[in-house]
Every structure is written in C-alpha cells, then in structure tokens.
Write a protein that holds these residues in place. Structure first.
Motif, PDB file in Angstrom:
ATOM      1  N   LEU A  60      -8.192   9.198   2.573  1.00 55.45           N
ATOM      2  CA  LEU A  60      -9.355   8.535   2.048  1.00 55.45           C
ATOM      3  C   LEU A  60      -9.233   8.835   0.324  1.00 55.45           C
ATOM      4  CD1 LEU A  60     -12.009   9.390   4.562  1.00 55.45           C
ATOM      5  CD2 LEU A  60     -11.111   7.232   4.188  1.00 55.45           C
ATOM      6  N   PRO A  61      -8.796  10.188  -0.045  1.00 62.57           N
ATOM      7  CA  PRO A  61      -8.741  10.315  -1.387  1.00 62.57           C
ATOM      8  C   PRO A  61      -7.798   9.320  -2.196  1.00 62.57           C
ATOM      9  CG  PRO A  61      -8.825  12.585  -0.181  1.00 62.57           C
ATOM     10  CD  PRO A  61      -8.755  11.478   0.737  1.00 62.57           C
ATOM     11  N   ALA A  62      -6.788   8.979  -1.264  1.00 57.45           N
ATOM     12  CA  ALA A  62      -5.866   8.085  -1.788  1.00 57.45           C
ATOM     13  C   ALA A  62      -6.306   6.630  -2.076  1.00 57.45           C
ATOM     14  CB  ALA A  62      -4.507   7.926  -0.925  1.00 57.45           C
ATOM     15  N   ALA A  63      -7.107   6.325  -1.237  1.00 52.37           N
ATOM     16  CA  ALA A  63      -7.894   5.051  -1.552  1.00 52.37           C
ATOM     17  C   ALA A  63      -8.718   4.967  -2.621  1.00 52.37           C
ATOM     18  CB  ALA A  63      -8.757   4.611  -0.224  1.00 52.37           C
ATOM     19  N   TYR A 122      -8.789   5.657  11.188  1.00 47.65           N
ATOM     20  CA  TYR A 122      -8.156   5.606  12.389  1.00 47.65           C
ATOM     21  C   TYR A 122      -7.601   7.225  12.695  1.00 47.65           C
ATOM     22  CZ  TYR A 122      -8.243   0.539  12.414  1.00 47.65           C
ATOM     23  OH  TYR A 122      -8.692  -0.628  12.303  1.00 47.65           O
ATOM     24  N   ALA A 123      -7.344   8.006  11.638  1.00 49.18           N
ATOM     25  CA  ALA A 123      -6.689   9.282  11.882  1.00 49.18           C
ATOM     26  C   ALA A 123      -7.356  10.135  12.844  1.00 49.18           C
ATOM     27  CB  ALA A 123      -5.970   9.687  10.630  1.00 49.18           C
ATOM     28  N   LYS A 128      -7.442  -0.316   0.799  1.00 51.57           N
ATOM     29  CA  LYS A 128      -8.143  -0.630   2.136  1.00 51.57           C
ATOM     30  C   LYS A 128      -7.085  -0.104   3.252  1.00 51.57           C
ATOM     31  CE  LYS A 128     -11.677  -4.013   1.587  1.00 51.57           C
ATOM     32  NZ  LYS A 128     -12.334  -5.554   1.847  1.00 51.57           N
ATOM     33  N   VAL A 129      -5.686  -0.300   2.946  1.00 48.27           N
ATOM     34  CA  VAL A 129      -4.586   0.180   3.698  1.00 48.27           C
ATOM     35  C   VAL A 129      -5.045   1.891   4.298  1.00 48.27           C
ATOM     36  CG1 VAL A 129      -2.308   0.675   4.104  1.00 48.27           C
ATOM     37  CG2 VAL A 129      -3.087  -1.502   3.237  1.00 48.27           C
ATOM     38  N   TRP A 130      -4.981   2.591   2.976  1.00 48.86           N
ATOM     39  CA  TRP A 130      -5.218   3.989   3.170  1.00 48.86           C
ATOM     40  C   TRP A 130      -6.666   4.221   3.540  1.00 48.86           C
ATOM     41  CZ3 TRP A 130      -1.422   7.348   2.157  1.00 48.86           C
ATOM     42  CH2 TRP A 130      -0.257   6.914   1.409  1.00 48.86           C
ATOM     43  N   GLU A 131      -7.597   3.334   3.116  1.00 51.61           N
ATOM     44  CA  GLU A 131      -8.724   3.545   3.816  1.00 51.61           C
ATOM     45  C   GLU A 131      -8.920   3.380   5.271  1.00 51.61           C
ATOM     46  OE1 GLU A 131     -13.343   2.469   2.227  1.00 51.61           O
ATOM     47  OE2 GLU A 131     -12.000   0.749   2.680  1.00 51.61           O
ATOM     48  N   GLY A 151       0.669  -1.083   0.106  1.00 54.47           N
ATOM     49  CA  GLY A 151      -0.003  -0.059   0.137  1.00 54.47           C
ATOM     50  C   GLY A 151       0.940   1.203  -0.135  1.00 54.47           C
ATOM     51  N   LEU A 152       1.933   1.212   0.729  1.00 53.96           N
ATOM     52  CA  LEU A 152       3.060   2.390   0.874  1.00 53.96           C
ATOM     53  C   LEU A 152       3.701   2.483  -0.574  1.00 53.96           C
ATOM     54  CD1 LEU A 152       4.408   2.121   4.363  1.00 53.96           C
ATOM     55  CD2 LEU A 152       2.657   3.694   3.702  1.00 53.96           C
ATOM     56  N   ALA A 153       3.901   1.449  -1.145  1.00 56.46           N
ATOM     57  CA  ALA A 153       4.467   1.608  -2.590  1.00 56.46           C
ATOM     58  C   ALA A 153       3.574   1.999  -3.543  1.00 56.46           C
ATOM     59  CB  ALA A 153       5.249   0.091  -2.771  1.00 56.46           C
TER      60      ALA A 153
END
Length: 301
Positions: free
Chosen positions: A221-224, A172-173, A164-167, A79-81
């Motif tokens: 959320l926009p990244a997801a 949580y943030a 889902k990693v970004w979501e 997800g980070l990559a």
C-alpha cells in the motif's frame, strides 16, 4: 620520518588526510526497521520465529497469483518495473525547467520562434522537446494544447494502472495470509498427540498472517501511494512546461512568463548566493569593508 610513519601504521594509528584531499563519499543506504526487530528481541524472541520460508511462499505466491488474475500481464510487469521509482528519488528540478523556458522565451522574442529549432532538438525532456518542436513547426496553439493534454492524461492513466497493481497486492495479501494460517492449523490438527509440536505448529501457522498484514501495510500500500505521489509531481511539472510553451508561442514577455511559472513551484529550493573574491584580497573582504562604512540606508557612518 618514513620509519616513524610505518611504525605508526603498524600500531593501528590512523592518519587523517591533509586538507584538500579527496575522500570518497559514501553512497546512500537503507535503514532496517529497528522498531519491529527491537520489539521482537525485547519480547525474548528471535528472528527465526518469523523467518518461515513456507509462509512467505504462500503469501507472496498467492498474492502474485491474485494480482495476475486482476490485472493484465503487461500492466503487472510495468508495475514491477516501477519499483525503481519507488525506491529512488527522481531528479526533478522545476527551477532548472523554469530557467530553460525563460531562456527559450528570450531567444524567441529576439530572433523569432524559428530560431529555437536547434535548441529544441537538444532538449533532454521528451515532453518539452515535443511541445517546443511543434511550436517551432508552426502548429496551431489549440492543437498543441490538445495533444499535450492528451499525453498528460494517458501518462496519468498508465501510472494509475501501475499503482493499482501494488494496491491490489495490498488488498489480497492479508487474506492470503489468513488462508496460510488456516492451512497451517489444518496440518497441526493432524498431530494432536504431541502437545509440544502442536504449540510450535500453531506459532508457525500464524506467521503467514504476520507476513500478509505486514507486507500489505509496510510495502504494497505505501508503494501504491508513492507511485501516485510521483505522478502528481510529474503532472505538475508538465503542466508548468506546457504553460511556458504557450507563453512562448503567444510571444509574452519573459518576465510575465516567469511569474506564471513560479506559481507552479510552491516550494522553491533555496540557492545560496555566490560571492566572488575581490582582486588582491580574500573573498568577501571588499564587501565587508564597504558594509563597515555604511549603514543600511547607504549613508556613510
């Protein structure tokens, strides 16, 4: 003449490059969020009011820890990559894929599908290379469809896990930001004897909430959603590719294959027609003269 040029340069006079000179194009850049920063400055604030390293460490560190608990480490790393796919627009051209498939269909119709063996080995798209390679090897059509559908589904599942990693980070943030604000208020309550320090401490404490809510709704959320949008584009292109390979295996007419593939390309790019220069004249002069002497139905004026 050289002295005049030197004097003009010394005085700061810029000289424009002559026609045809190559100029180095500027690369794409990122635009800052001027609306948010401008609103802060209009309210007589400063960047330092929201630049709190402690709050950032609490929000980002806590969010990352919660994401690690939710997802396996390999999925988090993927997800980070995927941030490269979020920030950079991939070069996806359905038009070029359609033209390539039509060319393969024409060759297969003329010389047989086995003649595409050398073409299949040089294809850059791994999905098309695999599908066309199996077709050349004589694999059953139903088996090709089953294997390609399986690859598409597995790719979708992998991309959904990355999204889902970004979501999860976006979920949580804000909560971690509230936790950071409460921790800051606890520290403020220890120094109630100094009113000025209390006011400053409360302001700093709520910066964590700003970081949590802001990072969730502006970044995570926009990244997801962007990753899901990218995957839909890839899936559509692969469905189109598989449809083209099936048409090649079935020996369909290239014109019919083109009609089927163009249904997948709902927003084709407009390509400007190239005008070839006429011999002994300027480009388009012959066409202009021909158009001047005839009407729209082709009759002479």
């Amino acid at each position: 003449m050289a002295d005049a040029t030197t004097a003009a340069t010394a005085k700061g006079v810029s000289r424009t490059p002559p026609d045809g000179a190559k100029t180095r194009p500027k690369g794409p850049g990122f635009r800052p969020d001027l609306a948010t920063l401008g609103g802060l400055l209009l309210e007589k604030g400063s960047i330092q009011d929201v630049a709190q390293a402690t709050a950032a460490m609490i929000v980002l560190g806590g969010t990352f820890g919660a994401v690690l608990v939710t997802n396996p480490l390999p999925v988090v790393l993927r997800g980070l990559a995927a941030i490269k796919s979020i920030l950079m627009e991939p070069v996806v051209s359905p038009e070029s894929t359609i033209e390539s498939l039509i060319r393969y269909a024409t060759l297969a119709r003329k010389n047989g599908i086995v003649s595409l063996e050398s073409e299949a080995a040089s294809i850059h798209d791994p999905f098309l290379r695999k599908a066309l390679g199996m077709a050349v090897d004589g694999t059953d059509l139903q088996e090709i469809k089953k294997m390609m559908d399986t690859e598409i589904n597995l790719t979708e599942q992998s991309a959904e896990a990355e999204a889902k990693v970004w979501e999860a980070a976006g979920g949580y943030a804000p909560t971690v930001g509230i936790i950071g604000a409460v921790m800051g208020l606890i520290q403020v309550m220890k120094h109630l004897e100094d009113i000025k320090e209390v006011g400053h401490g409360i302001a700093v404490a709520f910066v964590a909430t700003v970081y949590g809510v802001g990072s969730a709704n502006i970044l995570f959320l926009p990244a997801a959603n962007k990753l899901r949008s990218r995957m839909r584009q890839v899936t559509l292109l692969r469905d189109m590719t598989m449809e083209g390979v099936i048409g090649i295996v079935e020996g369909l007419n290239p014109t019919l294959i083109r009609m089927k593939l163009q249904a997948f390309n709902q927003h084709p790019r407009k390509v400007k027609p190239k005008t070839e220069p006429a011999k002994g004249g300027k480009p388009g002069s012959t066409a202009a003269k021909a158009g001047a002497g005839t009407t729209t139905d082709g009759t002479a004026r």
